[in-house]
Scaffold this active site. Structure first.
Site, PDB file in Angstrom:
ATOM      1  N   ARG A  57       0.877  -1.170   0.000  1.00  0.00           N
ATOM      2  CA  ARG A  57       0.000   0.000   0.000  1.00  0.00           C
ATOM      3  C   ARG A  57       0.915   1.221   0.000  1.00  0.00           C
ATOM      4  NH1 ARG A  57      -5.457   0.447   1.738  1.00  0.00           N
ATOM      5  NH2 ARG A  57      -6.041   2.457   2.642  1.00  0.00           N
ATOM      6  N   HIS A 103      -6.819   1.456  -6.973  1.00  0.00           N
ATOM      7  CA  HIS A 103      -7.167   0.666  -5.788  1.00  0.00           C
ATOM      8  C   HIS A 103      -7.946  -0.572  -6.258  1.00  0.00           C
ATOM      9  CE1 HIS A 103      -7.755  -0.442  -1.792  1.00  0.00           C
ATOM     10  NE2 HIS A 103      -8.415   0.579  -1.301  1.00  0.00           N
ATOM     11  N   GLN A 122     -10.298  -2.797  -3.921  1.00  0.00           N
ATOM     12  CA  GLN A 122     -11.568  -2.180  -3.560  1.00  0.00           C
ATOM     13  C   GLN A 122     -12.612  -2.381  -4.656  1.00  0.00           C
ATOM     14  OE1 GLN A 122     -12.629  -0.481  -0.635  1.00  0.00           O
ATOM     15  NE2 GLN A 122     -14.542  -0.865  -1.725  1.00  0.00           N
ATOM     16  N   ASP A 172     -16.514   8.713  -2.503  1.00  0.00           N
ATOM     17  CA  ASP A 172     -15.379   8.330  -1.671  1.00  0.00           C
ATOM     18  C   ASP A 172     -14.938   9.590  -0.922  1.00  0.00           C
ATOM     19  OD1 ASP A 172     -13.283   6.931  -0.547  1.00  0.00           O
ATOM     20  OD2 ASP A 172     -12.019   6.976  -2.320  1.00  0.00           O
ATOM     21  N   CYS A 214     -16.316   3.263  -0.063  1.00  0.00           N
ATOM     22  CA  CYS A 214     -15.292   2.317   0.396  1.00  0.00           C
ATOM     23  C   CYS A 214     -14.892   2.529   1.857  1.00  0.00           C
ATOM     24  CB  CYS A 214     -14.071   2.374  -0.517  1.00  0.00           C
ATOM     25  SG  CYS A 214     -13.117   3.887  -0.417  1.00  0.00           S
ATOM     26  N   ARG A 225     -14.389  -7.132   0.797  1.00  0.00           N
ATOM     27  CA  ARG A 225     -12.952  -6.928   0.659  1.00  0.00           C
ATOM     28  C   ARG A 225     -12.210  -8.206   1.046  1.00  0.00           C
ATOM     29  NH1 ARG A 225     -10.545  -1.999   0.876  1.00  0.00           N
ATOM     30  NH2 ARG A 225      -8.700  -3.286   0.524  1.00  0.00           N
TER      31      ARG A 225
END
Length: 400
Positions: free
Chosen positions: A176, A203, A206, A309, A349, A376
């Site tokens: 990440r 991402h 996600q 988001d 998310c 997830r």
């Protein structure tokens, strides 16, 4: 005699109904799909074909049904280890990876930015639990394994060494990071799969969870579960918010699965121009529709899925005042939903801020945010199983 006959008729009807449900919702002989992802990296969904994306979603659905709903024991990842590098704090990415691997009695090691010599000052890299320590997982019946690694992309020699060492000790690396290019550097030097846990551009984990949430629709009574549309093709996704990495992962994959995109961002906060061009090409190639606008209501018009988001991503805290001003009018509300299709749903998310979406939408029956968060786990499990094992889904392929 009459009582027994009635019972017999009822049983026959129930059996026929069960067979119909099984056929309708895909519990039978699995359909063949010539996809082999073992050993691959997952840096962006753009690198995956439509069949490969469908395979990952099929795998996730298969694992969720077999493990969660049927209670089957599938130690597919036993003896495997995952190295995790977090430049940014994480809750869902880290927890889904750790619990997904532990479920199969594997081992995950959290690699923080703290150096090995300074582990006492390791930062807390979760969004929840301030002051909590970094928790390692354990090998089944083995010793505790706790590893801390400093990832310094500017030090090419050190980075090369780190990737070679991790390749010799672990089976995959989940990272990440701030800069997407760092993932390419890792992939160049590592001999094991690199999984993008989040970067400034994409991402992918996600978005796989989002697609799974929208795609699965299981109503078999014994499973006692229901998610949503039962298919992705033809759905219209409306994005209202920042042109960030989550949006850009939608943009590099939605068309391959037959979905239309309607995107509203404020001026100056549009998605990356290079990714916009990729999205336009994908839409043209797959015959889907793409709209880019600055009007949230225009984007929401007839959409099946409303998505937003955070307006202020990690590393953008100094821009908070400017961003809050620029995003005025972009909050998703029931007024926004009035423009959407009658079967609209909402995704986010997490973590959510009230200025992004109001309580009425966020806590409504149309909000799928917590199913989305749980998925997830199942999608990252699907990625790890697909990249590291020879297992193939055993349940019939869903309708996409």
């Amino acid at each position: 005699m009459l009582f027994n006959r009635r019972n017999f008729v009822t049983i026959v009807k129930l059996a026929r109904t069960s067979k119909q449900l099984l056929r309708q919702f895909g519990y039978g002989t699995p359909a063949p799909m010539n996809v082999d992802l073992k050993g691959r990296d997952l840096l962006t969904l753009q690198n995956y074909t439509a069949d490969e994306l469908k395979y990952l979603l099929w795998m996730a659905s298969d694992l969720k049904q077999r493990i969660k709903h049927k209670g089957e024991y599938l130690p597919l990842m036993q003896g495997k280890s995952l190295a995790m590098i977090f430049e940014k704090r994480s809750t869902r990415t880290r927890l889904s990876a750790e619990t997904g691997l532990l479920w199969r009695l594997g081992c995950a090691s959290l690699l923080s930015l703290a150096s090995l010599e300074d582990v006492s000052h390791a930062q807390n890299h979760t969004q929840a639990g301030l002051g909590s320590s970094l928790s390692p997982l354990q090998w089944q019946g083995g010793p505790e394994l706790r590893v801390f690694l400093q990832w310094t992309a500017s030090d090419v020699e050190e980075s090369w060494q780190n990737m070679r060492v991790l390749s010799s000790m672990t089976n995959a690396i989940l990272a990440r990071v701030y800069k997407h290019n760092d993932l390419h550097l890792m992939a160049k030097e590592a001999t094991i799969p690199i999984i993008n846990g989040l970067s400034d551009l994409y991402h992918p984990l996600q978005i796989l969870a989002d697609y799974l949430t929208l795609q699965i629709m299981q109503c078999v009574p014994v499973m006692n579960t229901r998610e949503h549309y039962g298919g992705l093709k033809g759905l219209t996704i409306a994005w209202v918010g920042d042109g960030n990495n989550v949006l850009q992962s939608f943009m590099t994959s939605a068309a391959q699965l037959g979905m239309h995109l309607r995107i509203a961002t404020p001026r100056g906060f549009e998605p990356d121009l290079r990714i916009t061009k990729i999205c336009e090409q994908n839409s043209k190639e797959h015959g889907t529709k793409l709209l880019l606008t600055t009007d949230p209501l225009e984007a929401a018009d007839s959409a099946n899925v409303l998505v937003t988001d955070t307006w202020i991503s990690m590393g953008q805290e100094e821009e908070k005042k400017e961003r809050l001003k620029a995003f005025q009018g972009y909050q998703i509300t029931m007024q926004t939903a009035k423009s959407a299709a009658s079967n609209w749903t909402f995704l986010h998310c997490l973590p959510r801020k009230p200025e992004e979406v109001d309580d009425e939408v966020f806590y409504s029956p149309q909000s799928l945010v917590f199913q989305e968060a749980e998925n997830r786990k199942w999608t990252i499990m699907a990625v790890m199983v697909s990249l590291l094992t020879d297992y193939s889904p055993q349940l019939q392929k869903p309708t996409f």
